[in-house]
Design a protein around this motif. Structure first.
Motif, short mmCIF file in Angstrom:
data_model
loop_
_atom_site.label_atom_id
_atom_site.label_comp_id
_atom_site.label_asym_id
_atom_site.label_seq_id
_atom_site.Cartn_x
_atom_site.Cartn_y
_atom_site.Cartn_z
N LEU A 55 54.55 37.85 33.69
CA LEU A 55 53.11 37.64 33.57
C LEU A 55 52.48 37.44 34.95
O LEU A 55 51.41 37.99 35.24
N ILE A 56 53.14 36.65 35.81
CA ILE A 56 52.61 36.41 37.16
C ILE A 56 52.54 37.72 37.95
O ILE A 56 51.54 38.03 38.60
N TRP A 103 39.82 35.92 39.80
CA TRP A 103 41.06 35.14 39.81
C TRP A 103 40.95 33.94 38.87
O TRP A 103 41.96 33.50 38.29
N PHE A 131 52.46 40.80 36.76
CA PHE A 131 51.49 41.71 36.17
C PHE A 131 50.06 41.31 36.51
O PHE A 131 49.25 42.14 36.94
N LEU A 132 49.74 40.02 36.34
CA LEU A 132 48.37 39.57 36.61
C LEU A 132 48.05 39.64 38.10
O LEU A 132 46.91 39.94 38.48
N SER A 133 49.04 39.35 38.95
CA SER A 133 48.81 39.46 40.40
C SER A 133 48.52 40.90 40.79
O SER A 133 47.57 41.17 41.55
N LEU A 149 41.61 35.52 35.50
CA LEU A 149 43.03 35.85 35.36
C LEU A 149 43.88 34.60 35.20
O LEU A 149 44.85 34.58 34.42
N LEU A 183 47.85 33.00 27.82
CA LEU A 183 48.99 33.85 27.46
C LEU A 183 50.30 33.08 27.53
O LEU A 183 51.19 33.25 26.68
N THR A 191 47.41 43.24 38.82
CA THR A 191 46.11 43.59 38.24
C THR A 191 44.97 43.05 39.09
O THR A 191 43.97 43.74 39.34
N GLY A 192 45.11 41.79 39.54
CA GLY A 192 44.07 41.18 40.37
C GLY A 192 43.88 41.92 41.68
O GLY A 192 42.74 42.16 42.11
N ALA A 204 43.36 33.45 31.71
CA ALA A 204 44.11 34.33 30.82
C ALA A 204 45.60 34.04 30.89
O ALA A 204 46.32 34.06 29.88
N ALA A 205 46.09 33.76 32.12
CA ALA A 205 47.51 33.46 32.29
C ALA A 205 47.89 32.19 31.54
O ALA A 205 48.94 32.13 30.87
#
Length: 445
Positions: A17-18, A172, A20-22, A175, A182, A24-25, A178-179
């Motif tokens: 997750l970290i 951020w 993917f979100l990083s 995100l 999730l 994406t950001g 969301a993190a």
């Protein structure tokens, strides 16, 4: 903690997750920054075009710019407004015009441009601020000749930076929220998804403490296969222990006769050595046989198939001699091709015990049947004796259980046969025979 499946799954989910979100950001941040700069370029280019349309060139080639109040953008007339413009000529560093917004500011050095060329660059001025500079090459053709000019527009980047900073905070922050959501959802889902395994662990602990005999809970299909296998192993282990206990009981029972013979041989000293040797050999065989029986069926799949009919014939011939006074009629309907994977000695003991009971209790007739029903092999022994009442069936299948205590015997033959059949994953059941007596049915999978 690293040996915890729950911890491993959560750690993996967090890392994925970290990452993917990083990623994406970063992608969204770069996309917004490029989009903002592209928007600024297009806006500045439009402003330059409007500035060009407001300018004039005299017949002598002199550039004439509108008065401040007539400039296309009011910011160009306001000092330190953040939007500045100036005009120069190609090959000459002298400026032809400066917007009022520049006031006493120094301008970046002009650069040479081709006609129609557009050039953007980032500049850092002495006031410590960053600017975006657009240069555009322009020319007018008059009777007096061709006159080239370079129009420059300079916009402060602080508003863009503030816009980008605000977007980054929102991006951020969103995100991160969301993190958190999730991760919380993932942790809850893993906790809920692994609940059956924790329940299995609790049931196994209860089995270890003796509170339960097997796993009884309802589980998902994937876990149920595991619990069924565990229950099967537990049943096999209990059956193995029961076989060892029964083997000890059978051994003690089987050794009584040889020991009695040895005690009686003391009255005949001349025959004592032969008697001791004979009975000792018999006892050794009894011990070996009981040990083999204790581990019966552990590897039945690897045993060679044994023909059933010849075994039945040998046993019935021997028993016919023992019970010759009854003149029993035996019908052997076992097909010659019928075979079963088991130890031949076990088959002899099963059928020997059952046929001995049939000869003992029948009036004059015994029918022996056999065959296959799909994947199951079946053997049936029918007699015309008094039969066995339903209320006695469970009792006589127990060790020492007898329906008629007045008849000689120890009451373990039927239970021994049932134990051996069960060891081969089979089943022994008792019913009423069409002949009027008992029907003992053997079923093997």
């Amino acid at each position: 903690m690293i040996n915890s499946l729950y911890f491993r799954l959560n750690l993996t989910a967090i890392l994925v997750l970290i990452i993917f979100l990083s990623a994406t950001g970063v992608v969204l941040d770069n996309a917004f920054l490029e989009s903002s700069r592209l928007s600024l370029r297009e806006r500045m280019l439009g402003q330059v075009y409007q500035l060009l349309s407001a300018s004039m060139v005299s017949e002598t080639g002199q550039l004439i710019m509108p008065l401040p109040i007539h400039l296309p953008y009011p910011q160009l007339a306001l000092p330190d407004s953040g939007l500045y413009a100036f005009v120069g000529s190609n090959g000459n560093s002298q400026l032809l015009w400066r917007s009022p917004s520049l006031r006493n500011r120094r301008t970046p050095p002009p650069f040479t441009l081709q006609v129609g060329e557009k050039h953007w660059s980032d500049v850092h001025m002495e006031d410590g601020k960053d600017y975006y500079l657009l240069g555009f090459g322009f020319q007018r053709t008059l009777k007096t000749g061709i006159h080239s000019f370079n129009f420059y527009l300079m916009a402060e980047l602080a508003p863009l930076h503030r816009q980008v900073q605000l977007y980054r905070q929102q991006l951020w922050g969103g995100l991160a929220s969301a993190a958190i959501i999730l991760l919380a959802t993932q942790i809850w889902l893993l906790h809920w998804g692994l609940k059956p395994l924790r329940k299995v662990g609790l049931e196994l602990s209860a089995i270890e403490t003796g509170e339960r005999n097997q796993i009884n809970g309802r589980y998902p299909r994937e876990v149920k296969q595991l619990t069924d296998n565990i229950n099967s192993l537990l049943d096999q282990e209990r059956a193995r222990q029961s076989r060892y206990r029964n083997a000890l009981a059978d051994l003690a029972h089987s050794l009584k006769t040889p020991l009695a013979v040895l005690l009686g041989a003391t009255d005949q000293p001349e025959a004592l050595p032969d008697t001791v040797y004979e009975q000792s050999t018999r006892m050794m065989r009894i011990v070996e046989r009981q040990l083999q029986r204790a581990g019966a069926a552990n590897g039945s799949a690897t045993l060679p198939p044994v023909a059933v009919r010849p075994v039945v014939e040998r046993i019935t011939v021997s028993l016919a001699k023992v019970y010759r006074n009854k003149n029993v009629s035996v019908t052997n309907q076992i097909p010659t091709e019928l075979r079963i994977r088991c130890d031949e000695a076990d088959l002899i003991e099963i059928l020997g015990n059952l046929l001995d009971n049939a000869f003992k209790w029948c009036n004059a007739r015994i029918d022996i049947q056999g065959g296959k029903d799909g994947h199951r092999l079946m053997i049936g022994l029918h007699d015309d004796g008094p039969g066995i009442g339903v209320e006695y069936i469970e009792h006589i299948l127990q060790r020492g259980g007898r329906a008629d205590e007045s008849t000689p015997g120890h009451g373990i033959g039927l239970s021994v046969a049932a134990d051996i059949v069960e060891a081969y994953q089979g089943r022994l059941r008792i019913a009423t025979s069409p002949l009027g007596g008992a029907a003992v049915i053997l079923e093997f999978g």
